[in-house]
Design a protein around this motif. Structure first.
Motif, mmCIF file in Angstrom:
data_model
loop_
_atom_site.group_PDB
_atom_site.id
_atom_site.type_symbol
_atom_site.label_atom_id
_atom_site.label_comp_id
_atom_site.label_asym_id
_atom_site.label_seq_id
_atom_site.Cartn_x
_atom_site.Cartn_y
_atom_site.Cartn_z
ATOM 1 N N ILE A 42 0.873 -1.165 0.000
ATOM 2 C CA ILE A 42 0.000 0.000 0.000
ATOM 3 C C ILE A 42 0.916 1.222 0.000
ATOM 4 O O ILE A 42 1.707 1.406 0.931
ATOM 5 C CB ILE A 42 -0.901 0.017 1.250
ATOM 6 N N ILE A 43 0.838 2.025 -1.040
ATOM 7 C CA ILE A 43 1.622 3.259 -1.065
ATOM 8 C C ILE A 43 0.820 4.315 -0.321
ATOM 9 O O ILE A 43 -0.263 4.707 -0.749
ATOM 10 C CB ILE A 43 1.938 3.704 -2.506
ATOM 11 N N GLU A 44 1.356 4.763 0.795
ATOM 12 C CA GLU A 44 0.650 5.729 1.633
ATOM 13 C C GLU A 44 0.765 7.139 1.047
ATOM 14 O O GLU A 44 1.549 7.379 0.133
ATOM 15 C CB GLU A 44 1.205 5.669 3.054
ATOM 16 N N PRO A 45 -0.064 8.085 1.564
ATOM 17 C CA PRO A 45 -0.119 9.421 0.944
ATOM 18 C C PRO A 45 1.229 10.101 0.744
ATOM 19 O O PRO A 45 1.470 10.695 -0.313
ATOM 20 C CB PRO A 45 -1.008 10.210 1.915
ATOM 21 N N TYR A 46 2.130 10.006 1.725
ATOM 22 C CA TYR A 46 3.415 10.687 1.586
ATOM 23 C C TYR A 46 4.255 10.041 0.480
ATOM 24 O O TYR A 46 4.893 10.736 -0.323
ATOM 25 C CB TYR A 46 4.174 10.657 2.918
ATOM 26 N N GLY A 47 4.227 8.706 0.417
ATOM 27 C CA GLY A 47 4.942 8.003 -0.646
ATOM 28 C C GLY A 47 4.335 8.276 -2.005
ATOM 29 O O GLY A 47 5.044 8.473 -2.995
ATOM 30 N N TYR A 48 2.996 8.319 -2.059
ATOM 31 C CA TYR A 48 2.337 8.557 -3.337
ATOM 32 C C TYR A 48 2.562 9.989 -3.811
ATOM 33 O O TYR A 48 2.656 10.251 -5.017
ATOM 34 C CB TYR A 48 0.840 8.256 -3.246
ATOM 35 N N ALA A 49 2.676 10.933 -2.866
ATOM 36 C CA ALA A 49 2.944 12.322 -3.245
ATOM 37 C C ALA A 49 4.307 12.437 -3.932
ATOM 38 O O ALA A 49 4.478 13.228 -4.870
ATOM 39 C CB ALA A 49 2.891 13.225 -2.015
ATOM 40 N N ILE A 50 5.290 11.652 -3.471
ATOM 41 C CA ILE A 50 6.597 11.624 -4.144
ATOM 42 C C ILE A 50 6.427 11.130 -5.577
ATOM 43 O O ILE A 50 6.954 11.715 -6.525
ATOM 44 C CB ILE A 50 7.597 10.736 -3.375
ATOM 45 N N TRP A 51 5.663 10.040 -5.741
ATOM 46 C CA TRP A 51 5.424 9.493 -7.077
ATOM 47 C C TRP A 51 4.679 10.501 -7.961
ATOM 48 O O TRP A 51 4.986 10.657 -9.148
ATOM 49 C CB TRP A 51 4.644 8.192 -6.998
ATOM 50 N N GLU A 52 3.716 11.213 -7.397
ATOM 51 C CA GLU A 52 2.976 12.214 -8.176
ATOM 52 C C GLU A 52 3.908 13.307 -8.693
ATOM 53 O O GLU A 52 3.764 13.761 -9.841
ATOM 54 C CB GLU A 52 1.873 12.840 -7.319
ATOM 55 N N ASN A 53 4.858 13.731 -7.865
ATOM 56 C CA ASN A 53 5.802 14.760 -8.307
ATOM 57 C C ASN A 53 6.735 14.232 -9.385
ATOM 58 O O ASN A 53 7.072 14.947 -10.335
ATOM 59 C CB ASN A 53 6.585 15.297 -7.113
ATOM 60 N N ARG A 64 10.289 2.018 -8.412
ATOM 61 C CA ARG A 64 11.569 1.676 -7.772
ATOM 62 C C ARG A 64 12.479 2.912 -7.702
ATOM 63 O O ARG A 64 13.451 2.938 -6.939
ATOM 64 C CB ARG A 64 12.264 0.519 -8.473
ATOM 65 N N VAL A 65 12.139 3.949 -8.488
ATOM 66 C CA VAL A 65 12.859 5.217 -8.394
ATOM 67 C C VAL A 65 12.816 5.748 -6.954
ATOM 68 O O VAL A 65 13.781 6.337 -6.476
ATOM 69 C CB VAL A 65 12.243 6.253 -9.365
ATOM 70 N N ILE A 66 11.697 5.531 -6.275
ATOM 71 C CA ILE A 66 11.579 5.982 -4.884
ATOM 72 C C ILE A 66 12.594 5.246 -4.021
ATOM 73 O O ILE A 66 13.227 5.830 -3.133
ATOM 74 C CB ILE A 66 10.141 5.788 -4.365
ATOM 75 N N GLY A 67 12.774 3.945 -4.286
ATOM 76 C CA GLY A 67 13.792 3.183 -3.578
ATOM 77 C C GLY A 67 15.181 3.737 -3.821
ATOM 78 O O GLY A 67 16.019 3.805 -2.918
ATOM 79 N N ALA A 112 10.103 16.454 -3.438
ATOM 80 C CA ALA A 112 9.673 16.381 -2.041
ATOM 81 C C ALA A 112 8.222 16.833 -1.922
ATOM 82 O O ALA A 112 7.877 17.909 -2.429
ATOM 83 C CB ALA A 112 10.575 17.253 -1.174
ATOM 84 N N PRO A 113 7.364 16.044 -1.269
ATOM 85 C CA PRO A 113 5.972 16.475 -1.083
ATOM 86 C C PRO A 113 5.879 17.816 -0.362
ATOM 87 O O PRO A 113 5.006 18.629 -0.643
ATOM 88 C CB PRO A 113 5.366 15.356 -0.237
ATOM 89 N N LEU A 114 6.796 18.019 0.571
ATOM 90 C CA LEU A 114 6.879 19.254 1.338
ATOM 91 C C LEU A 114 8.307 19.761 1.193
ATOM 92 O O LEU A 114 9.252 19.073 1.580
ATOM 93 C CB LEU A 114 6.542 18.967 2.803
ATOM 94 N N GLN A 115 8.476 20.944 0.615
ATOM 95 C CA GLN A 115 9.827 21.468 0.387
ATOM 96 C C GLN A 115 10.349 22.273 1.572
ATOM 97 O O GLN A 115 11.543 22.303 1.826
ATOM 98 C CB GLN A 115 9.833 22.334 -0.877
ATOM 99 N N ILE A 116 9.428 22.922 2.277
ATOM 100 C CA ILE A 116 9.811 23.792 3.396
ATOM 101 C C ILE A 116 8.811 23.597 4.534
ATOM 102 O O ILE A 116 7.595 23.573 4.298
ATOM 103 C CB ILE A 116 9.800 25.278 2.990
#
Length: 478
Positions: free
Chosen positions: A42-53, A268-271, A290-294
């Motif tokens: 299960i890709i959680e919201p923070y992980g999925y936000a990385i993929w979305e970017n 696997r890019v996230i890995g 980064a989902p959150l930059q600052i």
């Protein structure tokens, strides 16, 4: 603060147990959770936000090079999958099959797509008739299923997200140009947006994609010296066109087979991001994805002057950056540790004294450096910090890769050097037998034959001593 940090998150030291460190990161940073389906995550919201970017940046690059998105079915009839013999043989051990629809047995099994070449080819055979229909420059964002025996979050799972490009061209020259161009898109994306250096090269015959004439690859080195195949681009020639009877009337009004390519990059890019940049405090995320930059952390948020200043800074920055103010009841130390774990590139601390002096403290996640900034020009300074973070992260990873890349001139040297983590380059005769000997006796696999021109190490193959044909990079991989 050390106690607060310990209470917030604990991760295994990477030098103590790298595999455990990696698992701790993906779980405790909130990237994924294990599912009840074996080998699926299960890709959680923070992980999925990385993929979305990642997806947003790559999708823009694809469209800038003339590609458009499509969507193919997720099921492939068995007869369709078997049309290209080498292709099906390469994927057969990993294919998941659907045999029933409800309680009724299907007359023909359906494969859950491991990749979509056959679906695209079937489609192309129906819509390509003339040279005027070419080129077809398609991409799709989807999930695929490969029934892996051993799995690891993001690196290898039974179902994973990816993009797969599929293109058709009038001639070989155009198709080969496409194959190279898309590899360059991947390599530039890794450098410019992920701050990860890569080797660009050609896979050996043994390691190429099933059904391709040749495969180009980018290979990245992880912190522990292992290789990660991070993006591939395949030249198919006209083999699939002939297998699927894709014909068109060329400019001489004669029947001809077109030439095809495919190329892909996965979650696997996230890995790779985790294992190249992460440290014992958690993720270290490149700013672009980064989902959150600052994150802005008020020191004494109940102070009206502090809160007003924080709000002003937030309004300035949110126009150009993904930024958050943490006004929660947690202590500043807890917050520092939390956002370090999540890899937020920049942290801004603002307290009563900062407000009085019209300054703030900016902390870089990648180095831990604390920088005093004028509040009045914080927005222009942030862009400078982010650019420097990207460059410094890339240079650090590049230095590590160069330091952990070795040469070997003979097989004894290769075996001895294989005990060290990293890449090893040798001369090679081109024989699969030599390639298999290296894997059997050292655990190394060929990563690629580099596309860049290097001075030859020697005239002879390091494995058998015969005349060498090329330089090859070897490594242990994920």
């Amino acid at each position: 603060m050390p106690d607060e940090k310990k209470n917030v998150k604990e991760i295994t030291a990477m030098d103590k147990d790298f595999a455990r460190w990696y698992t701790d990161i993906v779980k405790k940073a909130g990237l994924m959770e294990y599912s009840s389906v074996r080998g699926c995550m299960i890709i959680e919201p923070y992980g999925y936000a990385i993929w979305e970017n990642i997806q947003k940046i790559l999708d823009k690059k694809f469209k800038e090079t003339g590609h458009v998105n499509v969507m193919m079915p997720m099921f492939i009839p068995e007869s369709l999958l078997q049309k290209e013999k080498n292709h099906i043989e390469g994927f057969a051990p990993e294919v998941a099959w659907v045999t029933h629809g409800g309680e009724e047995e299907l007359q023909e099994r359906l494969c859950v797509r491991p990749t979509s070449e056959t679906l695209f080819c079937d489609y192309y055979s129906k819509v390509i008739h003339s040279w005027r229909d070419l080129p077809k420059l398609y991409n799709q964002w989807c999930s695929v299923v490969r029934w892996e025996k051993t799995t690891r979050p993001f690196l290898r799972s039974c179902e994973f997200l990816w993009q797969e490009g599929h293109t058709v061209h009038e001639n070989k020259v155009e198709a080969e140009q496409e194959t190279q161009k898309m590899l360059d898109v991947y390599a530039n994306f890794f450098k410019e947006h992920l701050s990860i250096p890569t080797l660009r090269g050609r896979k050996t015959e043994k390691e190429k994609f099933a059904g391709a004439e040749y495969t180009l690859t980018i290979e990245a080195m992880m912190h522990d010296g292992r290789a990660l195949q991070s993006g591939t681009s395949h030249f198919f020639g006209d083999k699939f066109a002939k297998a699927f009877d894709i014909k068109y009337q060329n400019r001489e009004n004669k029947s001809a087979y077109p030439f095809q390519t495919s190329w892909g990059m996965t979650t696997r890019v996230i890995g790779a991001i985790i294992m190249v940049h992460g440290d014992d405090n958690g993720l270290v995320l490149p700013p672009d994805i980064a989902p959150l930059q600052i994150v802005i952390i008020p020191i004494n948020s109940k102070n009206v002057a502090v809160q007003n200043t924080v709000n002003t800074v937030y309004e300035k920055l949110r126009k150009n950056y993904r930024v958050k103010v943490d006004n929660s009841e947690q202590s500043p130390g807890w917050k520092f540790a939390e956002y370090e774990m999540k890899g937020v590139p920049l942290r801004i601390e603002i307290g009563p004294r900062d407000v009085e002096n019209r300054k703030c403290v900016v902390v870089r996640r990648d180095t831990g450096e604390k920088i005093t900034n004028e509040l009045d020009n914080i927005d222009s300074n942030i862009s400078v910090h982010i650019d420097k973070i990207k460059k410094d992260m890339y240079n650090k990873a590049l230095m590590r890769m160069e330091t952990m890349t070795y040469e070997a001139k003979n097989f004894d040297d290769l075996k001895e050097t294989s005990k060290k983590p990293g890449f090893i380059k040798t001369m090679w005769c081109g024989s699969t037998k030599c390639e298999e000997k290296v894997k059997e006796e050292t655990g190394l696999t060929s990563r690629c034959i580099p596309l860049d021109i290097y001075k030859n190490i020697d005239e002879h193959c390091a494995i058998c001593g015969k005349k060498a044909q090329a330089i090859v990079y070897w490594g242990k991989s994920y």
